[in-house]
Scaffold this motif. Structure first.
Motif, PDB file in Angstrom:
ATOM      1  N   ASN A 381       0.833  -1.196   0.000  1.00  0.00           N
ATOM      2  CA  ASN A 381       0.000   0.000   0.000  1.00  0.00           C
ATOM      3  C   ASN A 381       0.873   1.253   0.000  1.00  0.00           C
ATOM      4  O   ASN A 381       1.802   1.368   0.814  1.00  0.00           O
ATOM      5  CB  ASN A 381      -0.914   0.012   1.232  1.00  0.00           C
ATOM      6  N   TYR A 398      -4.485   9.318  -5.339  1.00  0.00           N
ATOM      7  CA  TYR A 398      -4.788   8.546  -4.134  1.00  0.00           C
ATOM      8  C   TYR A 398      -4.035   9.145  -2.958  1.00  0.00           C
ATOM      9  O   TYR A 398      -2.813   9.336  -3.015  1.00  0.00           O
ATOM     10  CB  TYR A 398      -4.398   7.081  -4.297  1.00  0.00           C
ATOM     11  N   PRO A 400      -3.150   8.287   0.836  1.00  0.00           N
ATOM     12  CA  PRO A 400      -3.232   7.312   1.935  1.00  0.00           C
ATOM     13  C   PRO A 400      -3.591   7.965   3.267  1.00  0.00           C
ATOM     14  O   PRO A 400      -4.167   7.326   4.141  1.00  0.00           O
ATOM     15  CB  PRO A 400      -1.823   6.702   1.960  1.00  0.00           C
ATOM     16  N   LYS A 403      -7.229   8.432   2.944  1.00  0.00           N
ATOM     17  CA  LYS A 403      -7.855   7.184   2.482  1.00  0.00           C
ATOM     18  C   LYS A 403      -8.925   7.503   1.424  1.00  0.00           C
ATOM     19  O   LYS A 403     -10.073   7.084   1.509  1.00  0.00           O
ATOM     20  CB  LYS A 403      -8.458   6.404   3.652  1.00  0.00           C
ATOM     21  N   GLU A 424     -13.945   6.671  -0.835  1.00  0.00           N
ATOM     22  CA  GLU A 424     -13.090   6.302   0.282  1.00  0.00           C
ATOM     23  C   GLU A 424     -12.621   4.863   0.103  1.00  0.00           C
ATOM     24  O   GLU A 424     -13.433   3.974  -0.148  1.00  0.00           O
ATOM     25  CB  GLU A 424     -13.831   6.443   1.612  1.00  0.00           C
ATOM     26  N   SER A 426      -9.622   2.079   1.979  1.00  0.00           N
ATOM     27  CA  SER A 426      -8.656   1.947   3.064  1.00  0.00           C
ATOM     28  C   SER A 426      -7.253   1.724   2.550  1.00  0.00           C
ATOM     29  O   SER A 426      -6.269   2.093   3.207  1.00  0.00           O
ATOM     30  CB  SER A 426      -9.059   0.793   3.991  1.00  0.00           C
ATOM     31  N   GLU A 427      -7.124   1.095   1.361  1.00  0.00           N
ATOM     32  CA  GLU A 427      -5.815   0.897   0.748  1.00  0.00           C
ATOM     33  C   GLU A 427      -5.977   0.797  -0.755  1.00  0.00           C
ATOM     34  O   GLU A 427      -7.059   0.486  -1.254  1.00  0.00           O
ATOM     35  CB  GLU A 427      -5.133  -0.355   1.286  1.00  0.00           C
TER      36      GLU A 427
END
Length: 482
Positions: A381, A398, A400, A403, A424, A426-427
């Motif tokens: 990630n 993107y 991180p 998210k 949204e 998470s990874e």
């Protein structure tokens, strides 16, 4: 065939011949997406695999790049890649559809194809009437209108349309998009034993049905099916107000996952989830093929939203279909993936193993152009922002930290404004991106999220670049597409 029907068809064919060369001269004409021969295309209709052939009908106004009295256009394919355009399937030639053969579906029964659609009728004061109409076909290419089989049930306004029909056990069922008399959206269910006589069972979902509160003023294009042990209701609600990153387009398309209670005509469901996070996606329709796959086409467009500003208007056409997609349900979520057959479009493959992206924009030989597919897989990630710039008109970002995945584009209205859509996640595991002459479809994390949009770059804008805030190892693969 009536004289009126013949006249309408001949006029439509003349329109195609008159503007064929102009449409084909447009550099924004799509290469591997379905689009109209001329005029306006919208909702996918009657999507079915019949006698080994995929049939996709569509809403079509051949006379203008505006909405009006719709015909049903007709495409077929044996492989979901190579498509043939056929004669008009339905024309708005009868008293019950004189202002349009609106959207509907197809079903096979006893070797015949049956089409159901909404006949749209308006008077001189623009008052509307709607009728659900049955059509029979022995071969999938010639069609016989049998007339009205469902008139407007009590409790609804004339915004009652887009029948989707299927069979379960001994009965046929029809779900119809509707607006109730309190001006809220509903999905209405009807039942039949013979496809001709239909009983209205009531609204299975909508405002004030079950636990759902007010959720838009009209539900269009409902589609109910079982998939991977779950039941899914797809619909296109109108009238949702934006909520943060959600519901940013004029109208939405999404789904509920739940349980259908056929005895009590209720669909108990969870939260509504948007199917596509991009700018242009609406009115999706599904079918099940002989491989047991649940397949989907969506309209790569939106009604009413700045349609007059698309640059294809001057070339006498507007809108297209999305790529055909396969649906799956995993962990209570609907996933969408391009159908496997689309790999037939690939040529001139390039592969870059263990590439390290960094804060400098990097371009890669063989990964540029108007029509291509590329896959970006992260070995882990990303720890910093990822930016992919495509043809100077669209950017995937993107974060991180937030998210959040964002698709931004330059507005085709003024060529300056930056527009954004988000989701949204998470990874970020992978991206699979399809670029056509004037469209983009992005499949995120094996289809957990999808972004669809139109873009209109200059002819010389074909570059694609990648960068990350911190060194990030990736696998990069790409293909030119026929």
């Amino acid at each position: 065939m009536s004289d009126r029907d013949k006249q309408l068809r001949e006029a439509a064919y003349q329109e195609v011949e008159t503007h064929k060369s102009l449409v084909e001269s447009d550099r924004f004409r799509l290469g591997y997406h379905l689009m109209p021969p001329v005029g306006l295309l919208n909702d996918p209709n009657g999507f079915i695999q019949y006698k080994g052939v995929y049939h996709l009908f569509y809403q079509w106004n051949p006379f203008k790049t505006e909405h009006g009295a719709k015909f049903w256009g007709h495409y077929t394919s044996r492989d979901l890649v190579n498509w043939e355009h056929h004669e008009i399937a339905l024309a708005p030639s009868d008293w019950f559809d004189k202002n349009g053969c609106y959207s509907g579906s197809a079903i096979e029964h006893n070797g015949k194809m049956y089409l159901f659609y909404t006949g749209n009728v308006k008077d001189e004061h623009n008052n509307r009437e709607s009728y659900q109409v049955l059509v029979e076909s022995e071969d999938g290419f010639t069609f016989d209108k049998k007339g009205v089989v469902v008139e407007l049930p009590e409790g609804y306004t004339a915004h009652f349309r887009d029948p989707k029909v299927w069979k379960r056990d001994d009965y046929f069922y029809m779900v119809v998009g509707a607006q109730s008399e309190d001006l809220t959206g509903k999905a209405a269910l009807l039942r039949s034993s013979d496809l001709y006589k239909w009983e209205h069972l009531g609204a299975i979902a909508g405002a004030h049905v079950g636990s759902l509160e007010d959720f838009g003023y009209m539900w269009e294009c409902p589609d109910l099916f079982e998939l991977d042990g779950e039941e899914v209701l797809i619909l296109s609600p109108q009238g949702l107000e934006p909520e943060g990153m959600l519901y940013q387009n004029i109208y939405q398309a999404g789904y509920f996952i739940g349980k259908m209670d056929y005895e009590n005509a209720r669909f108990d469901h969870g939260e509504f989830v948007e199917m596509d996070r991009g700018f242009e996606f609406y009115a999706p329709q599904t079918t099940e093929d002989d491989q047991g796959r649940r397949l989907l086409f969506g309209w790569l467009g939106l009604p009413e939203e700045r349609e007059e500003d698309h640059p294809t208007i001057e070339y006498k056409w507007i809108h297209a279909m999305t790529l055909p997609r396969e649906l799956r349900v995993k962990d209570g979520k609907l996933y969408q993936l391009p159908v496997e057959e689309l790999k037939k479009l690939r040529h001139d493959e390039v592969i870059y193993h263990n590439v390290v992206l960094n804060e400098e924009e990097q371009a890669f030989a063989g990964i540029d152009g108007e029509r291509l597919e590329y896959e970006l897989t992260f070995n882990e990630n990303p720890s910093s922002e990822v930016t992919i710039q495509m043809r100077n008109h669209a950017t995937i970002t993107y974060s991180p930290e937030k998210k959040r995945l964002t698709l931004s584009r330059i507005s085709f209205v003024d060529g300056k404004t930056i527009e954004e859509r988000h989701c949204e996640i998470s990874e970020l595991k992978n991206l699979r991106v399809f670029l056509d002459s004037s469209s983009i479809e992005i499949f995120v994390n094996d289809g957990a999220e999808v972004f669809t949009a139109r873009i209109y770059p200059a002819e010389n804008e074909k570059n694609i670049t990648f960068k990350t805030g911190q060194p990030t190892s990736v696998q990069l693969q790409a293909w030119m597409l026929y």
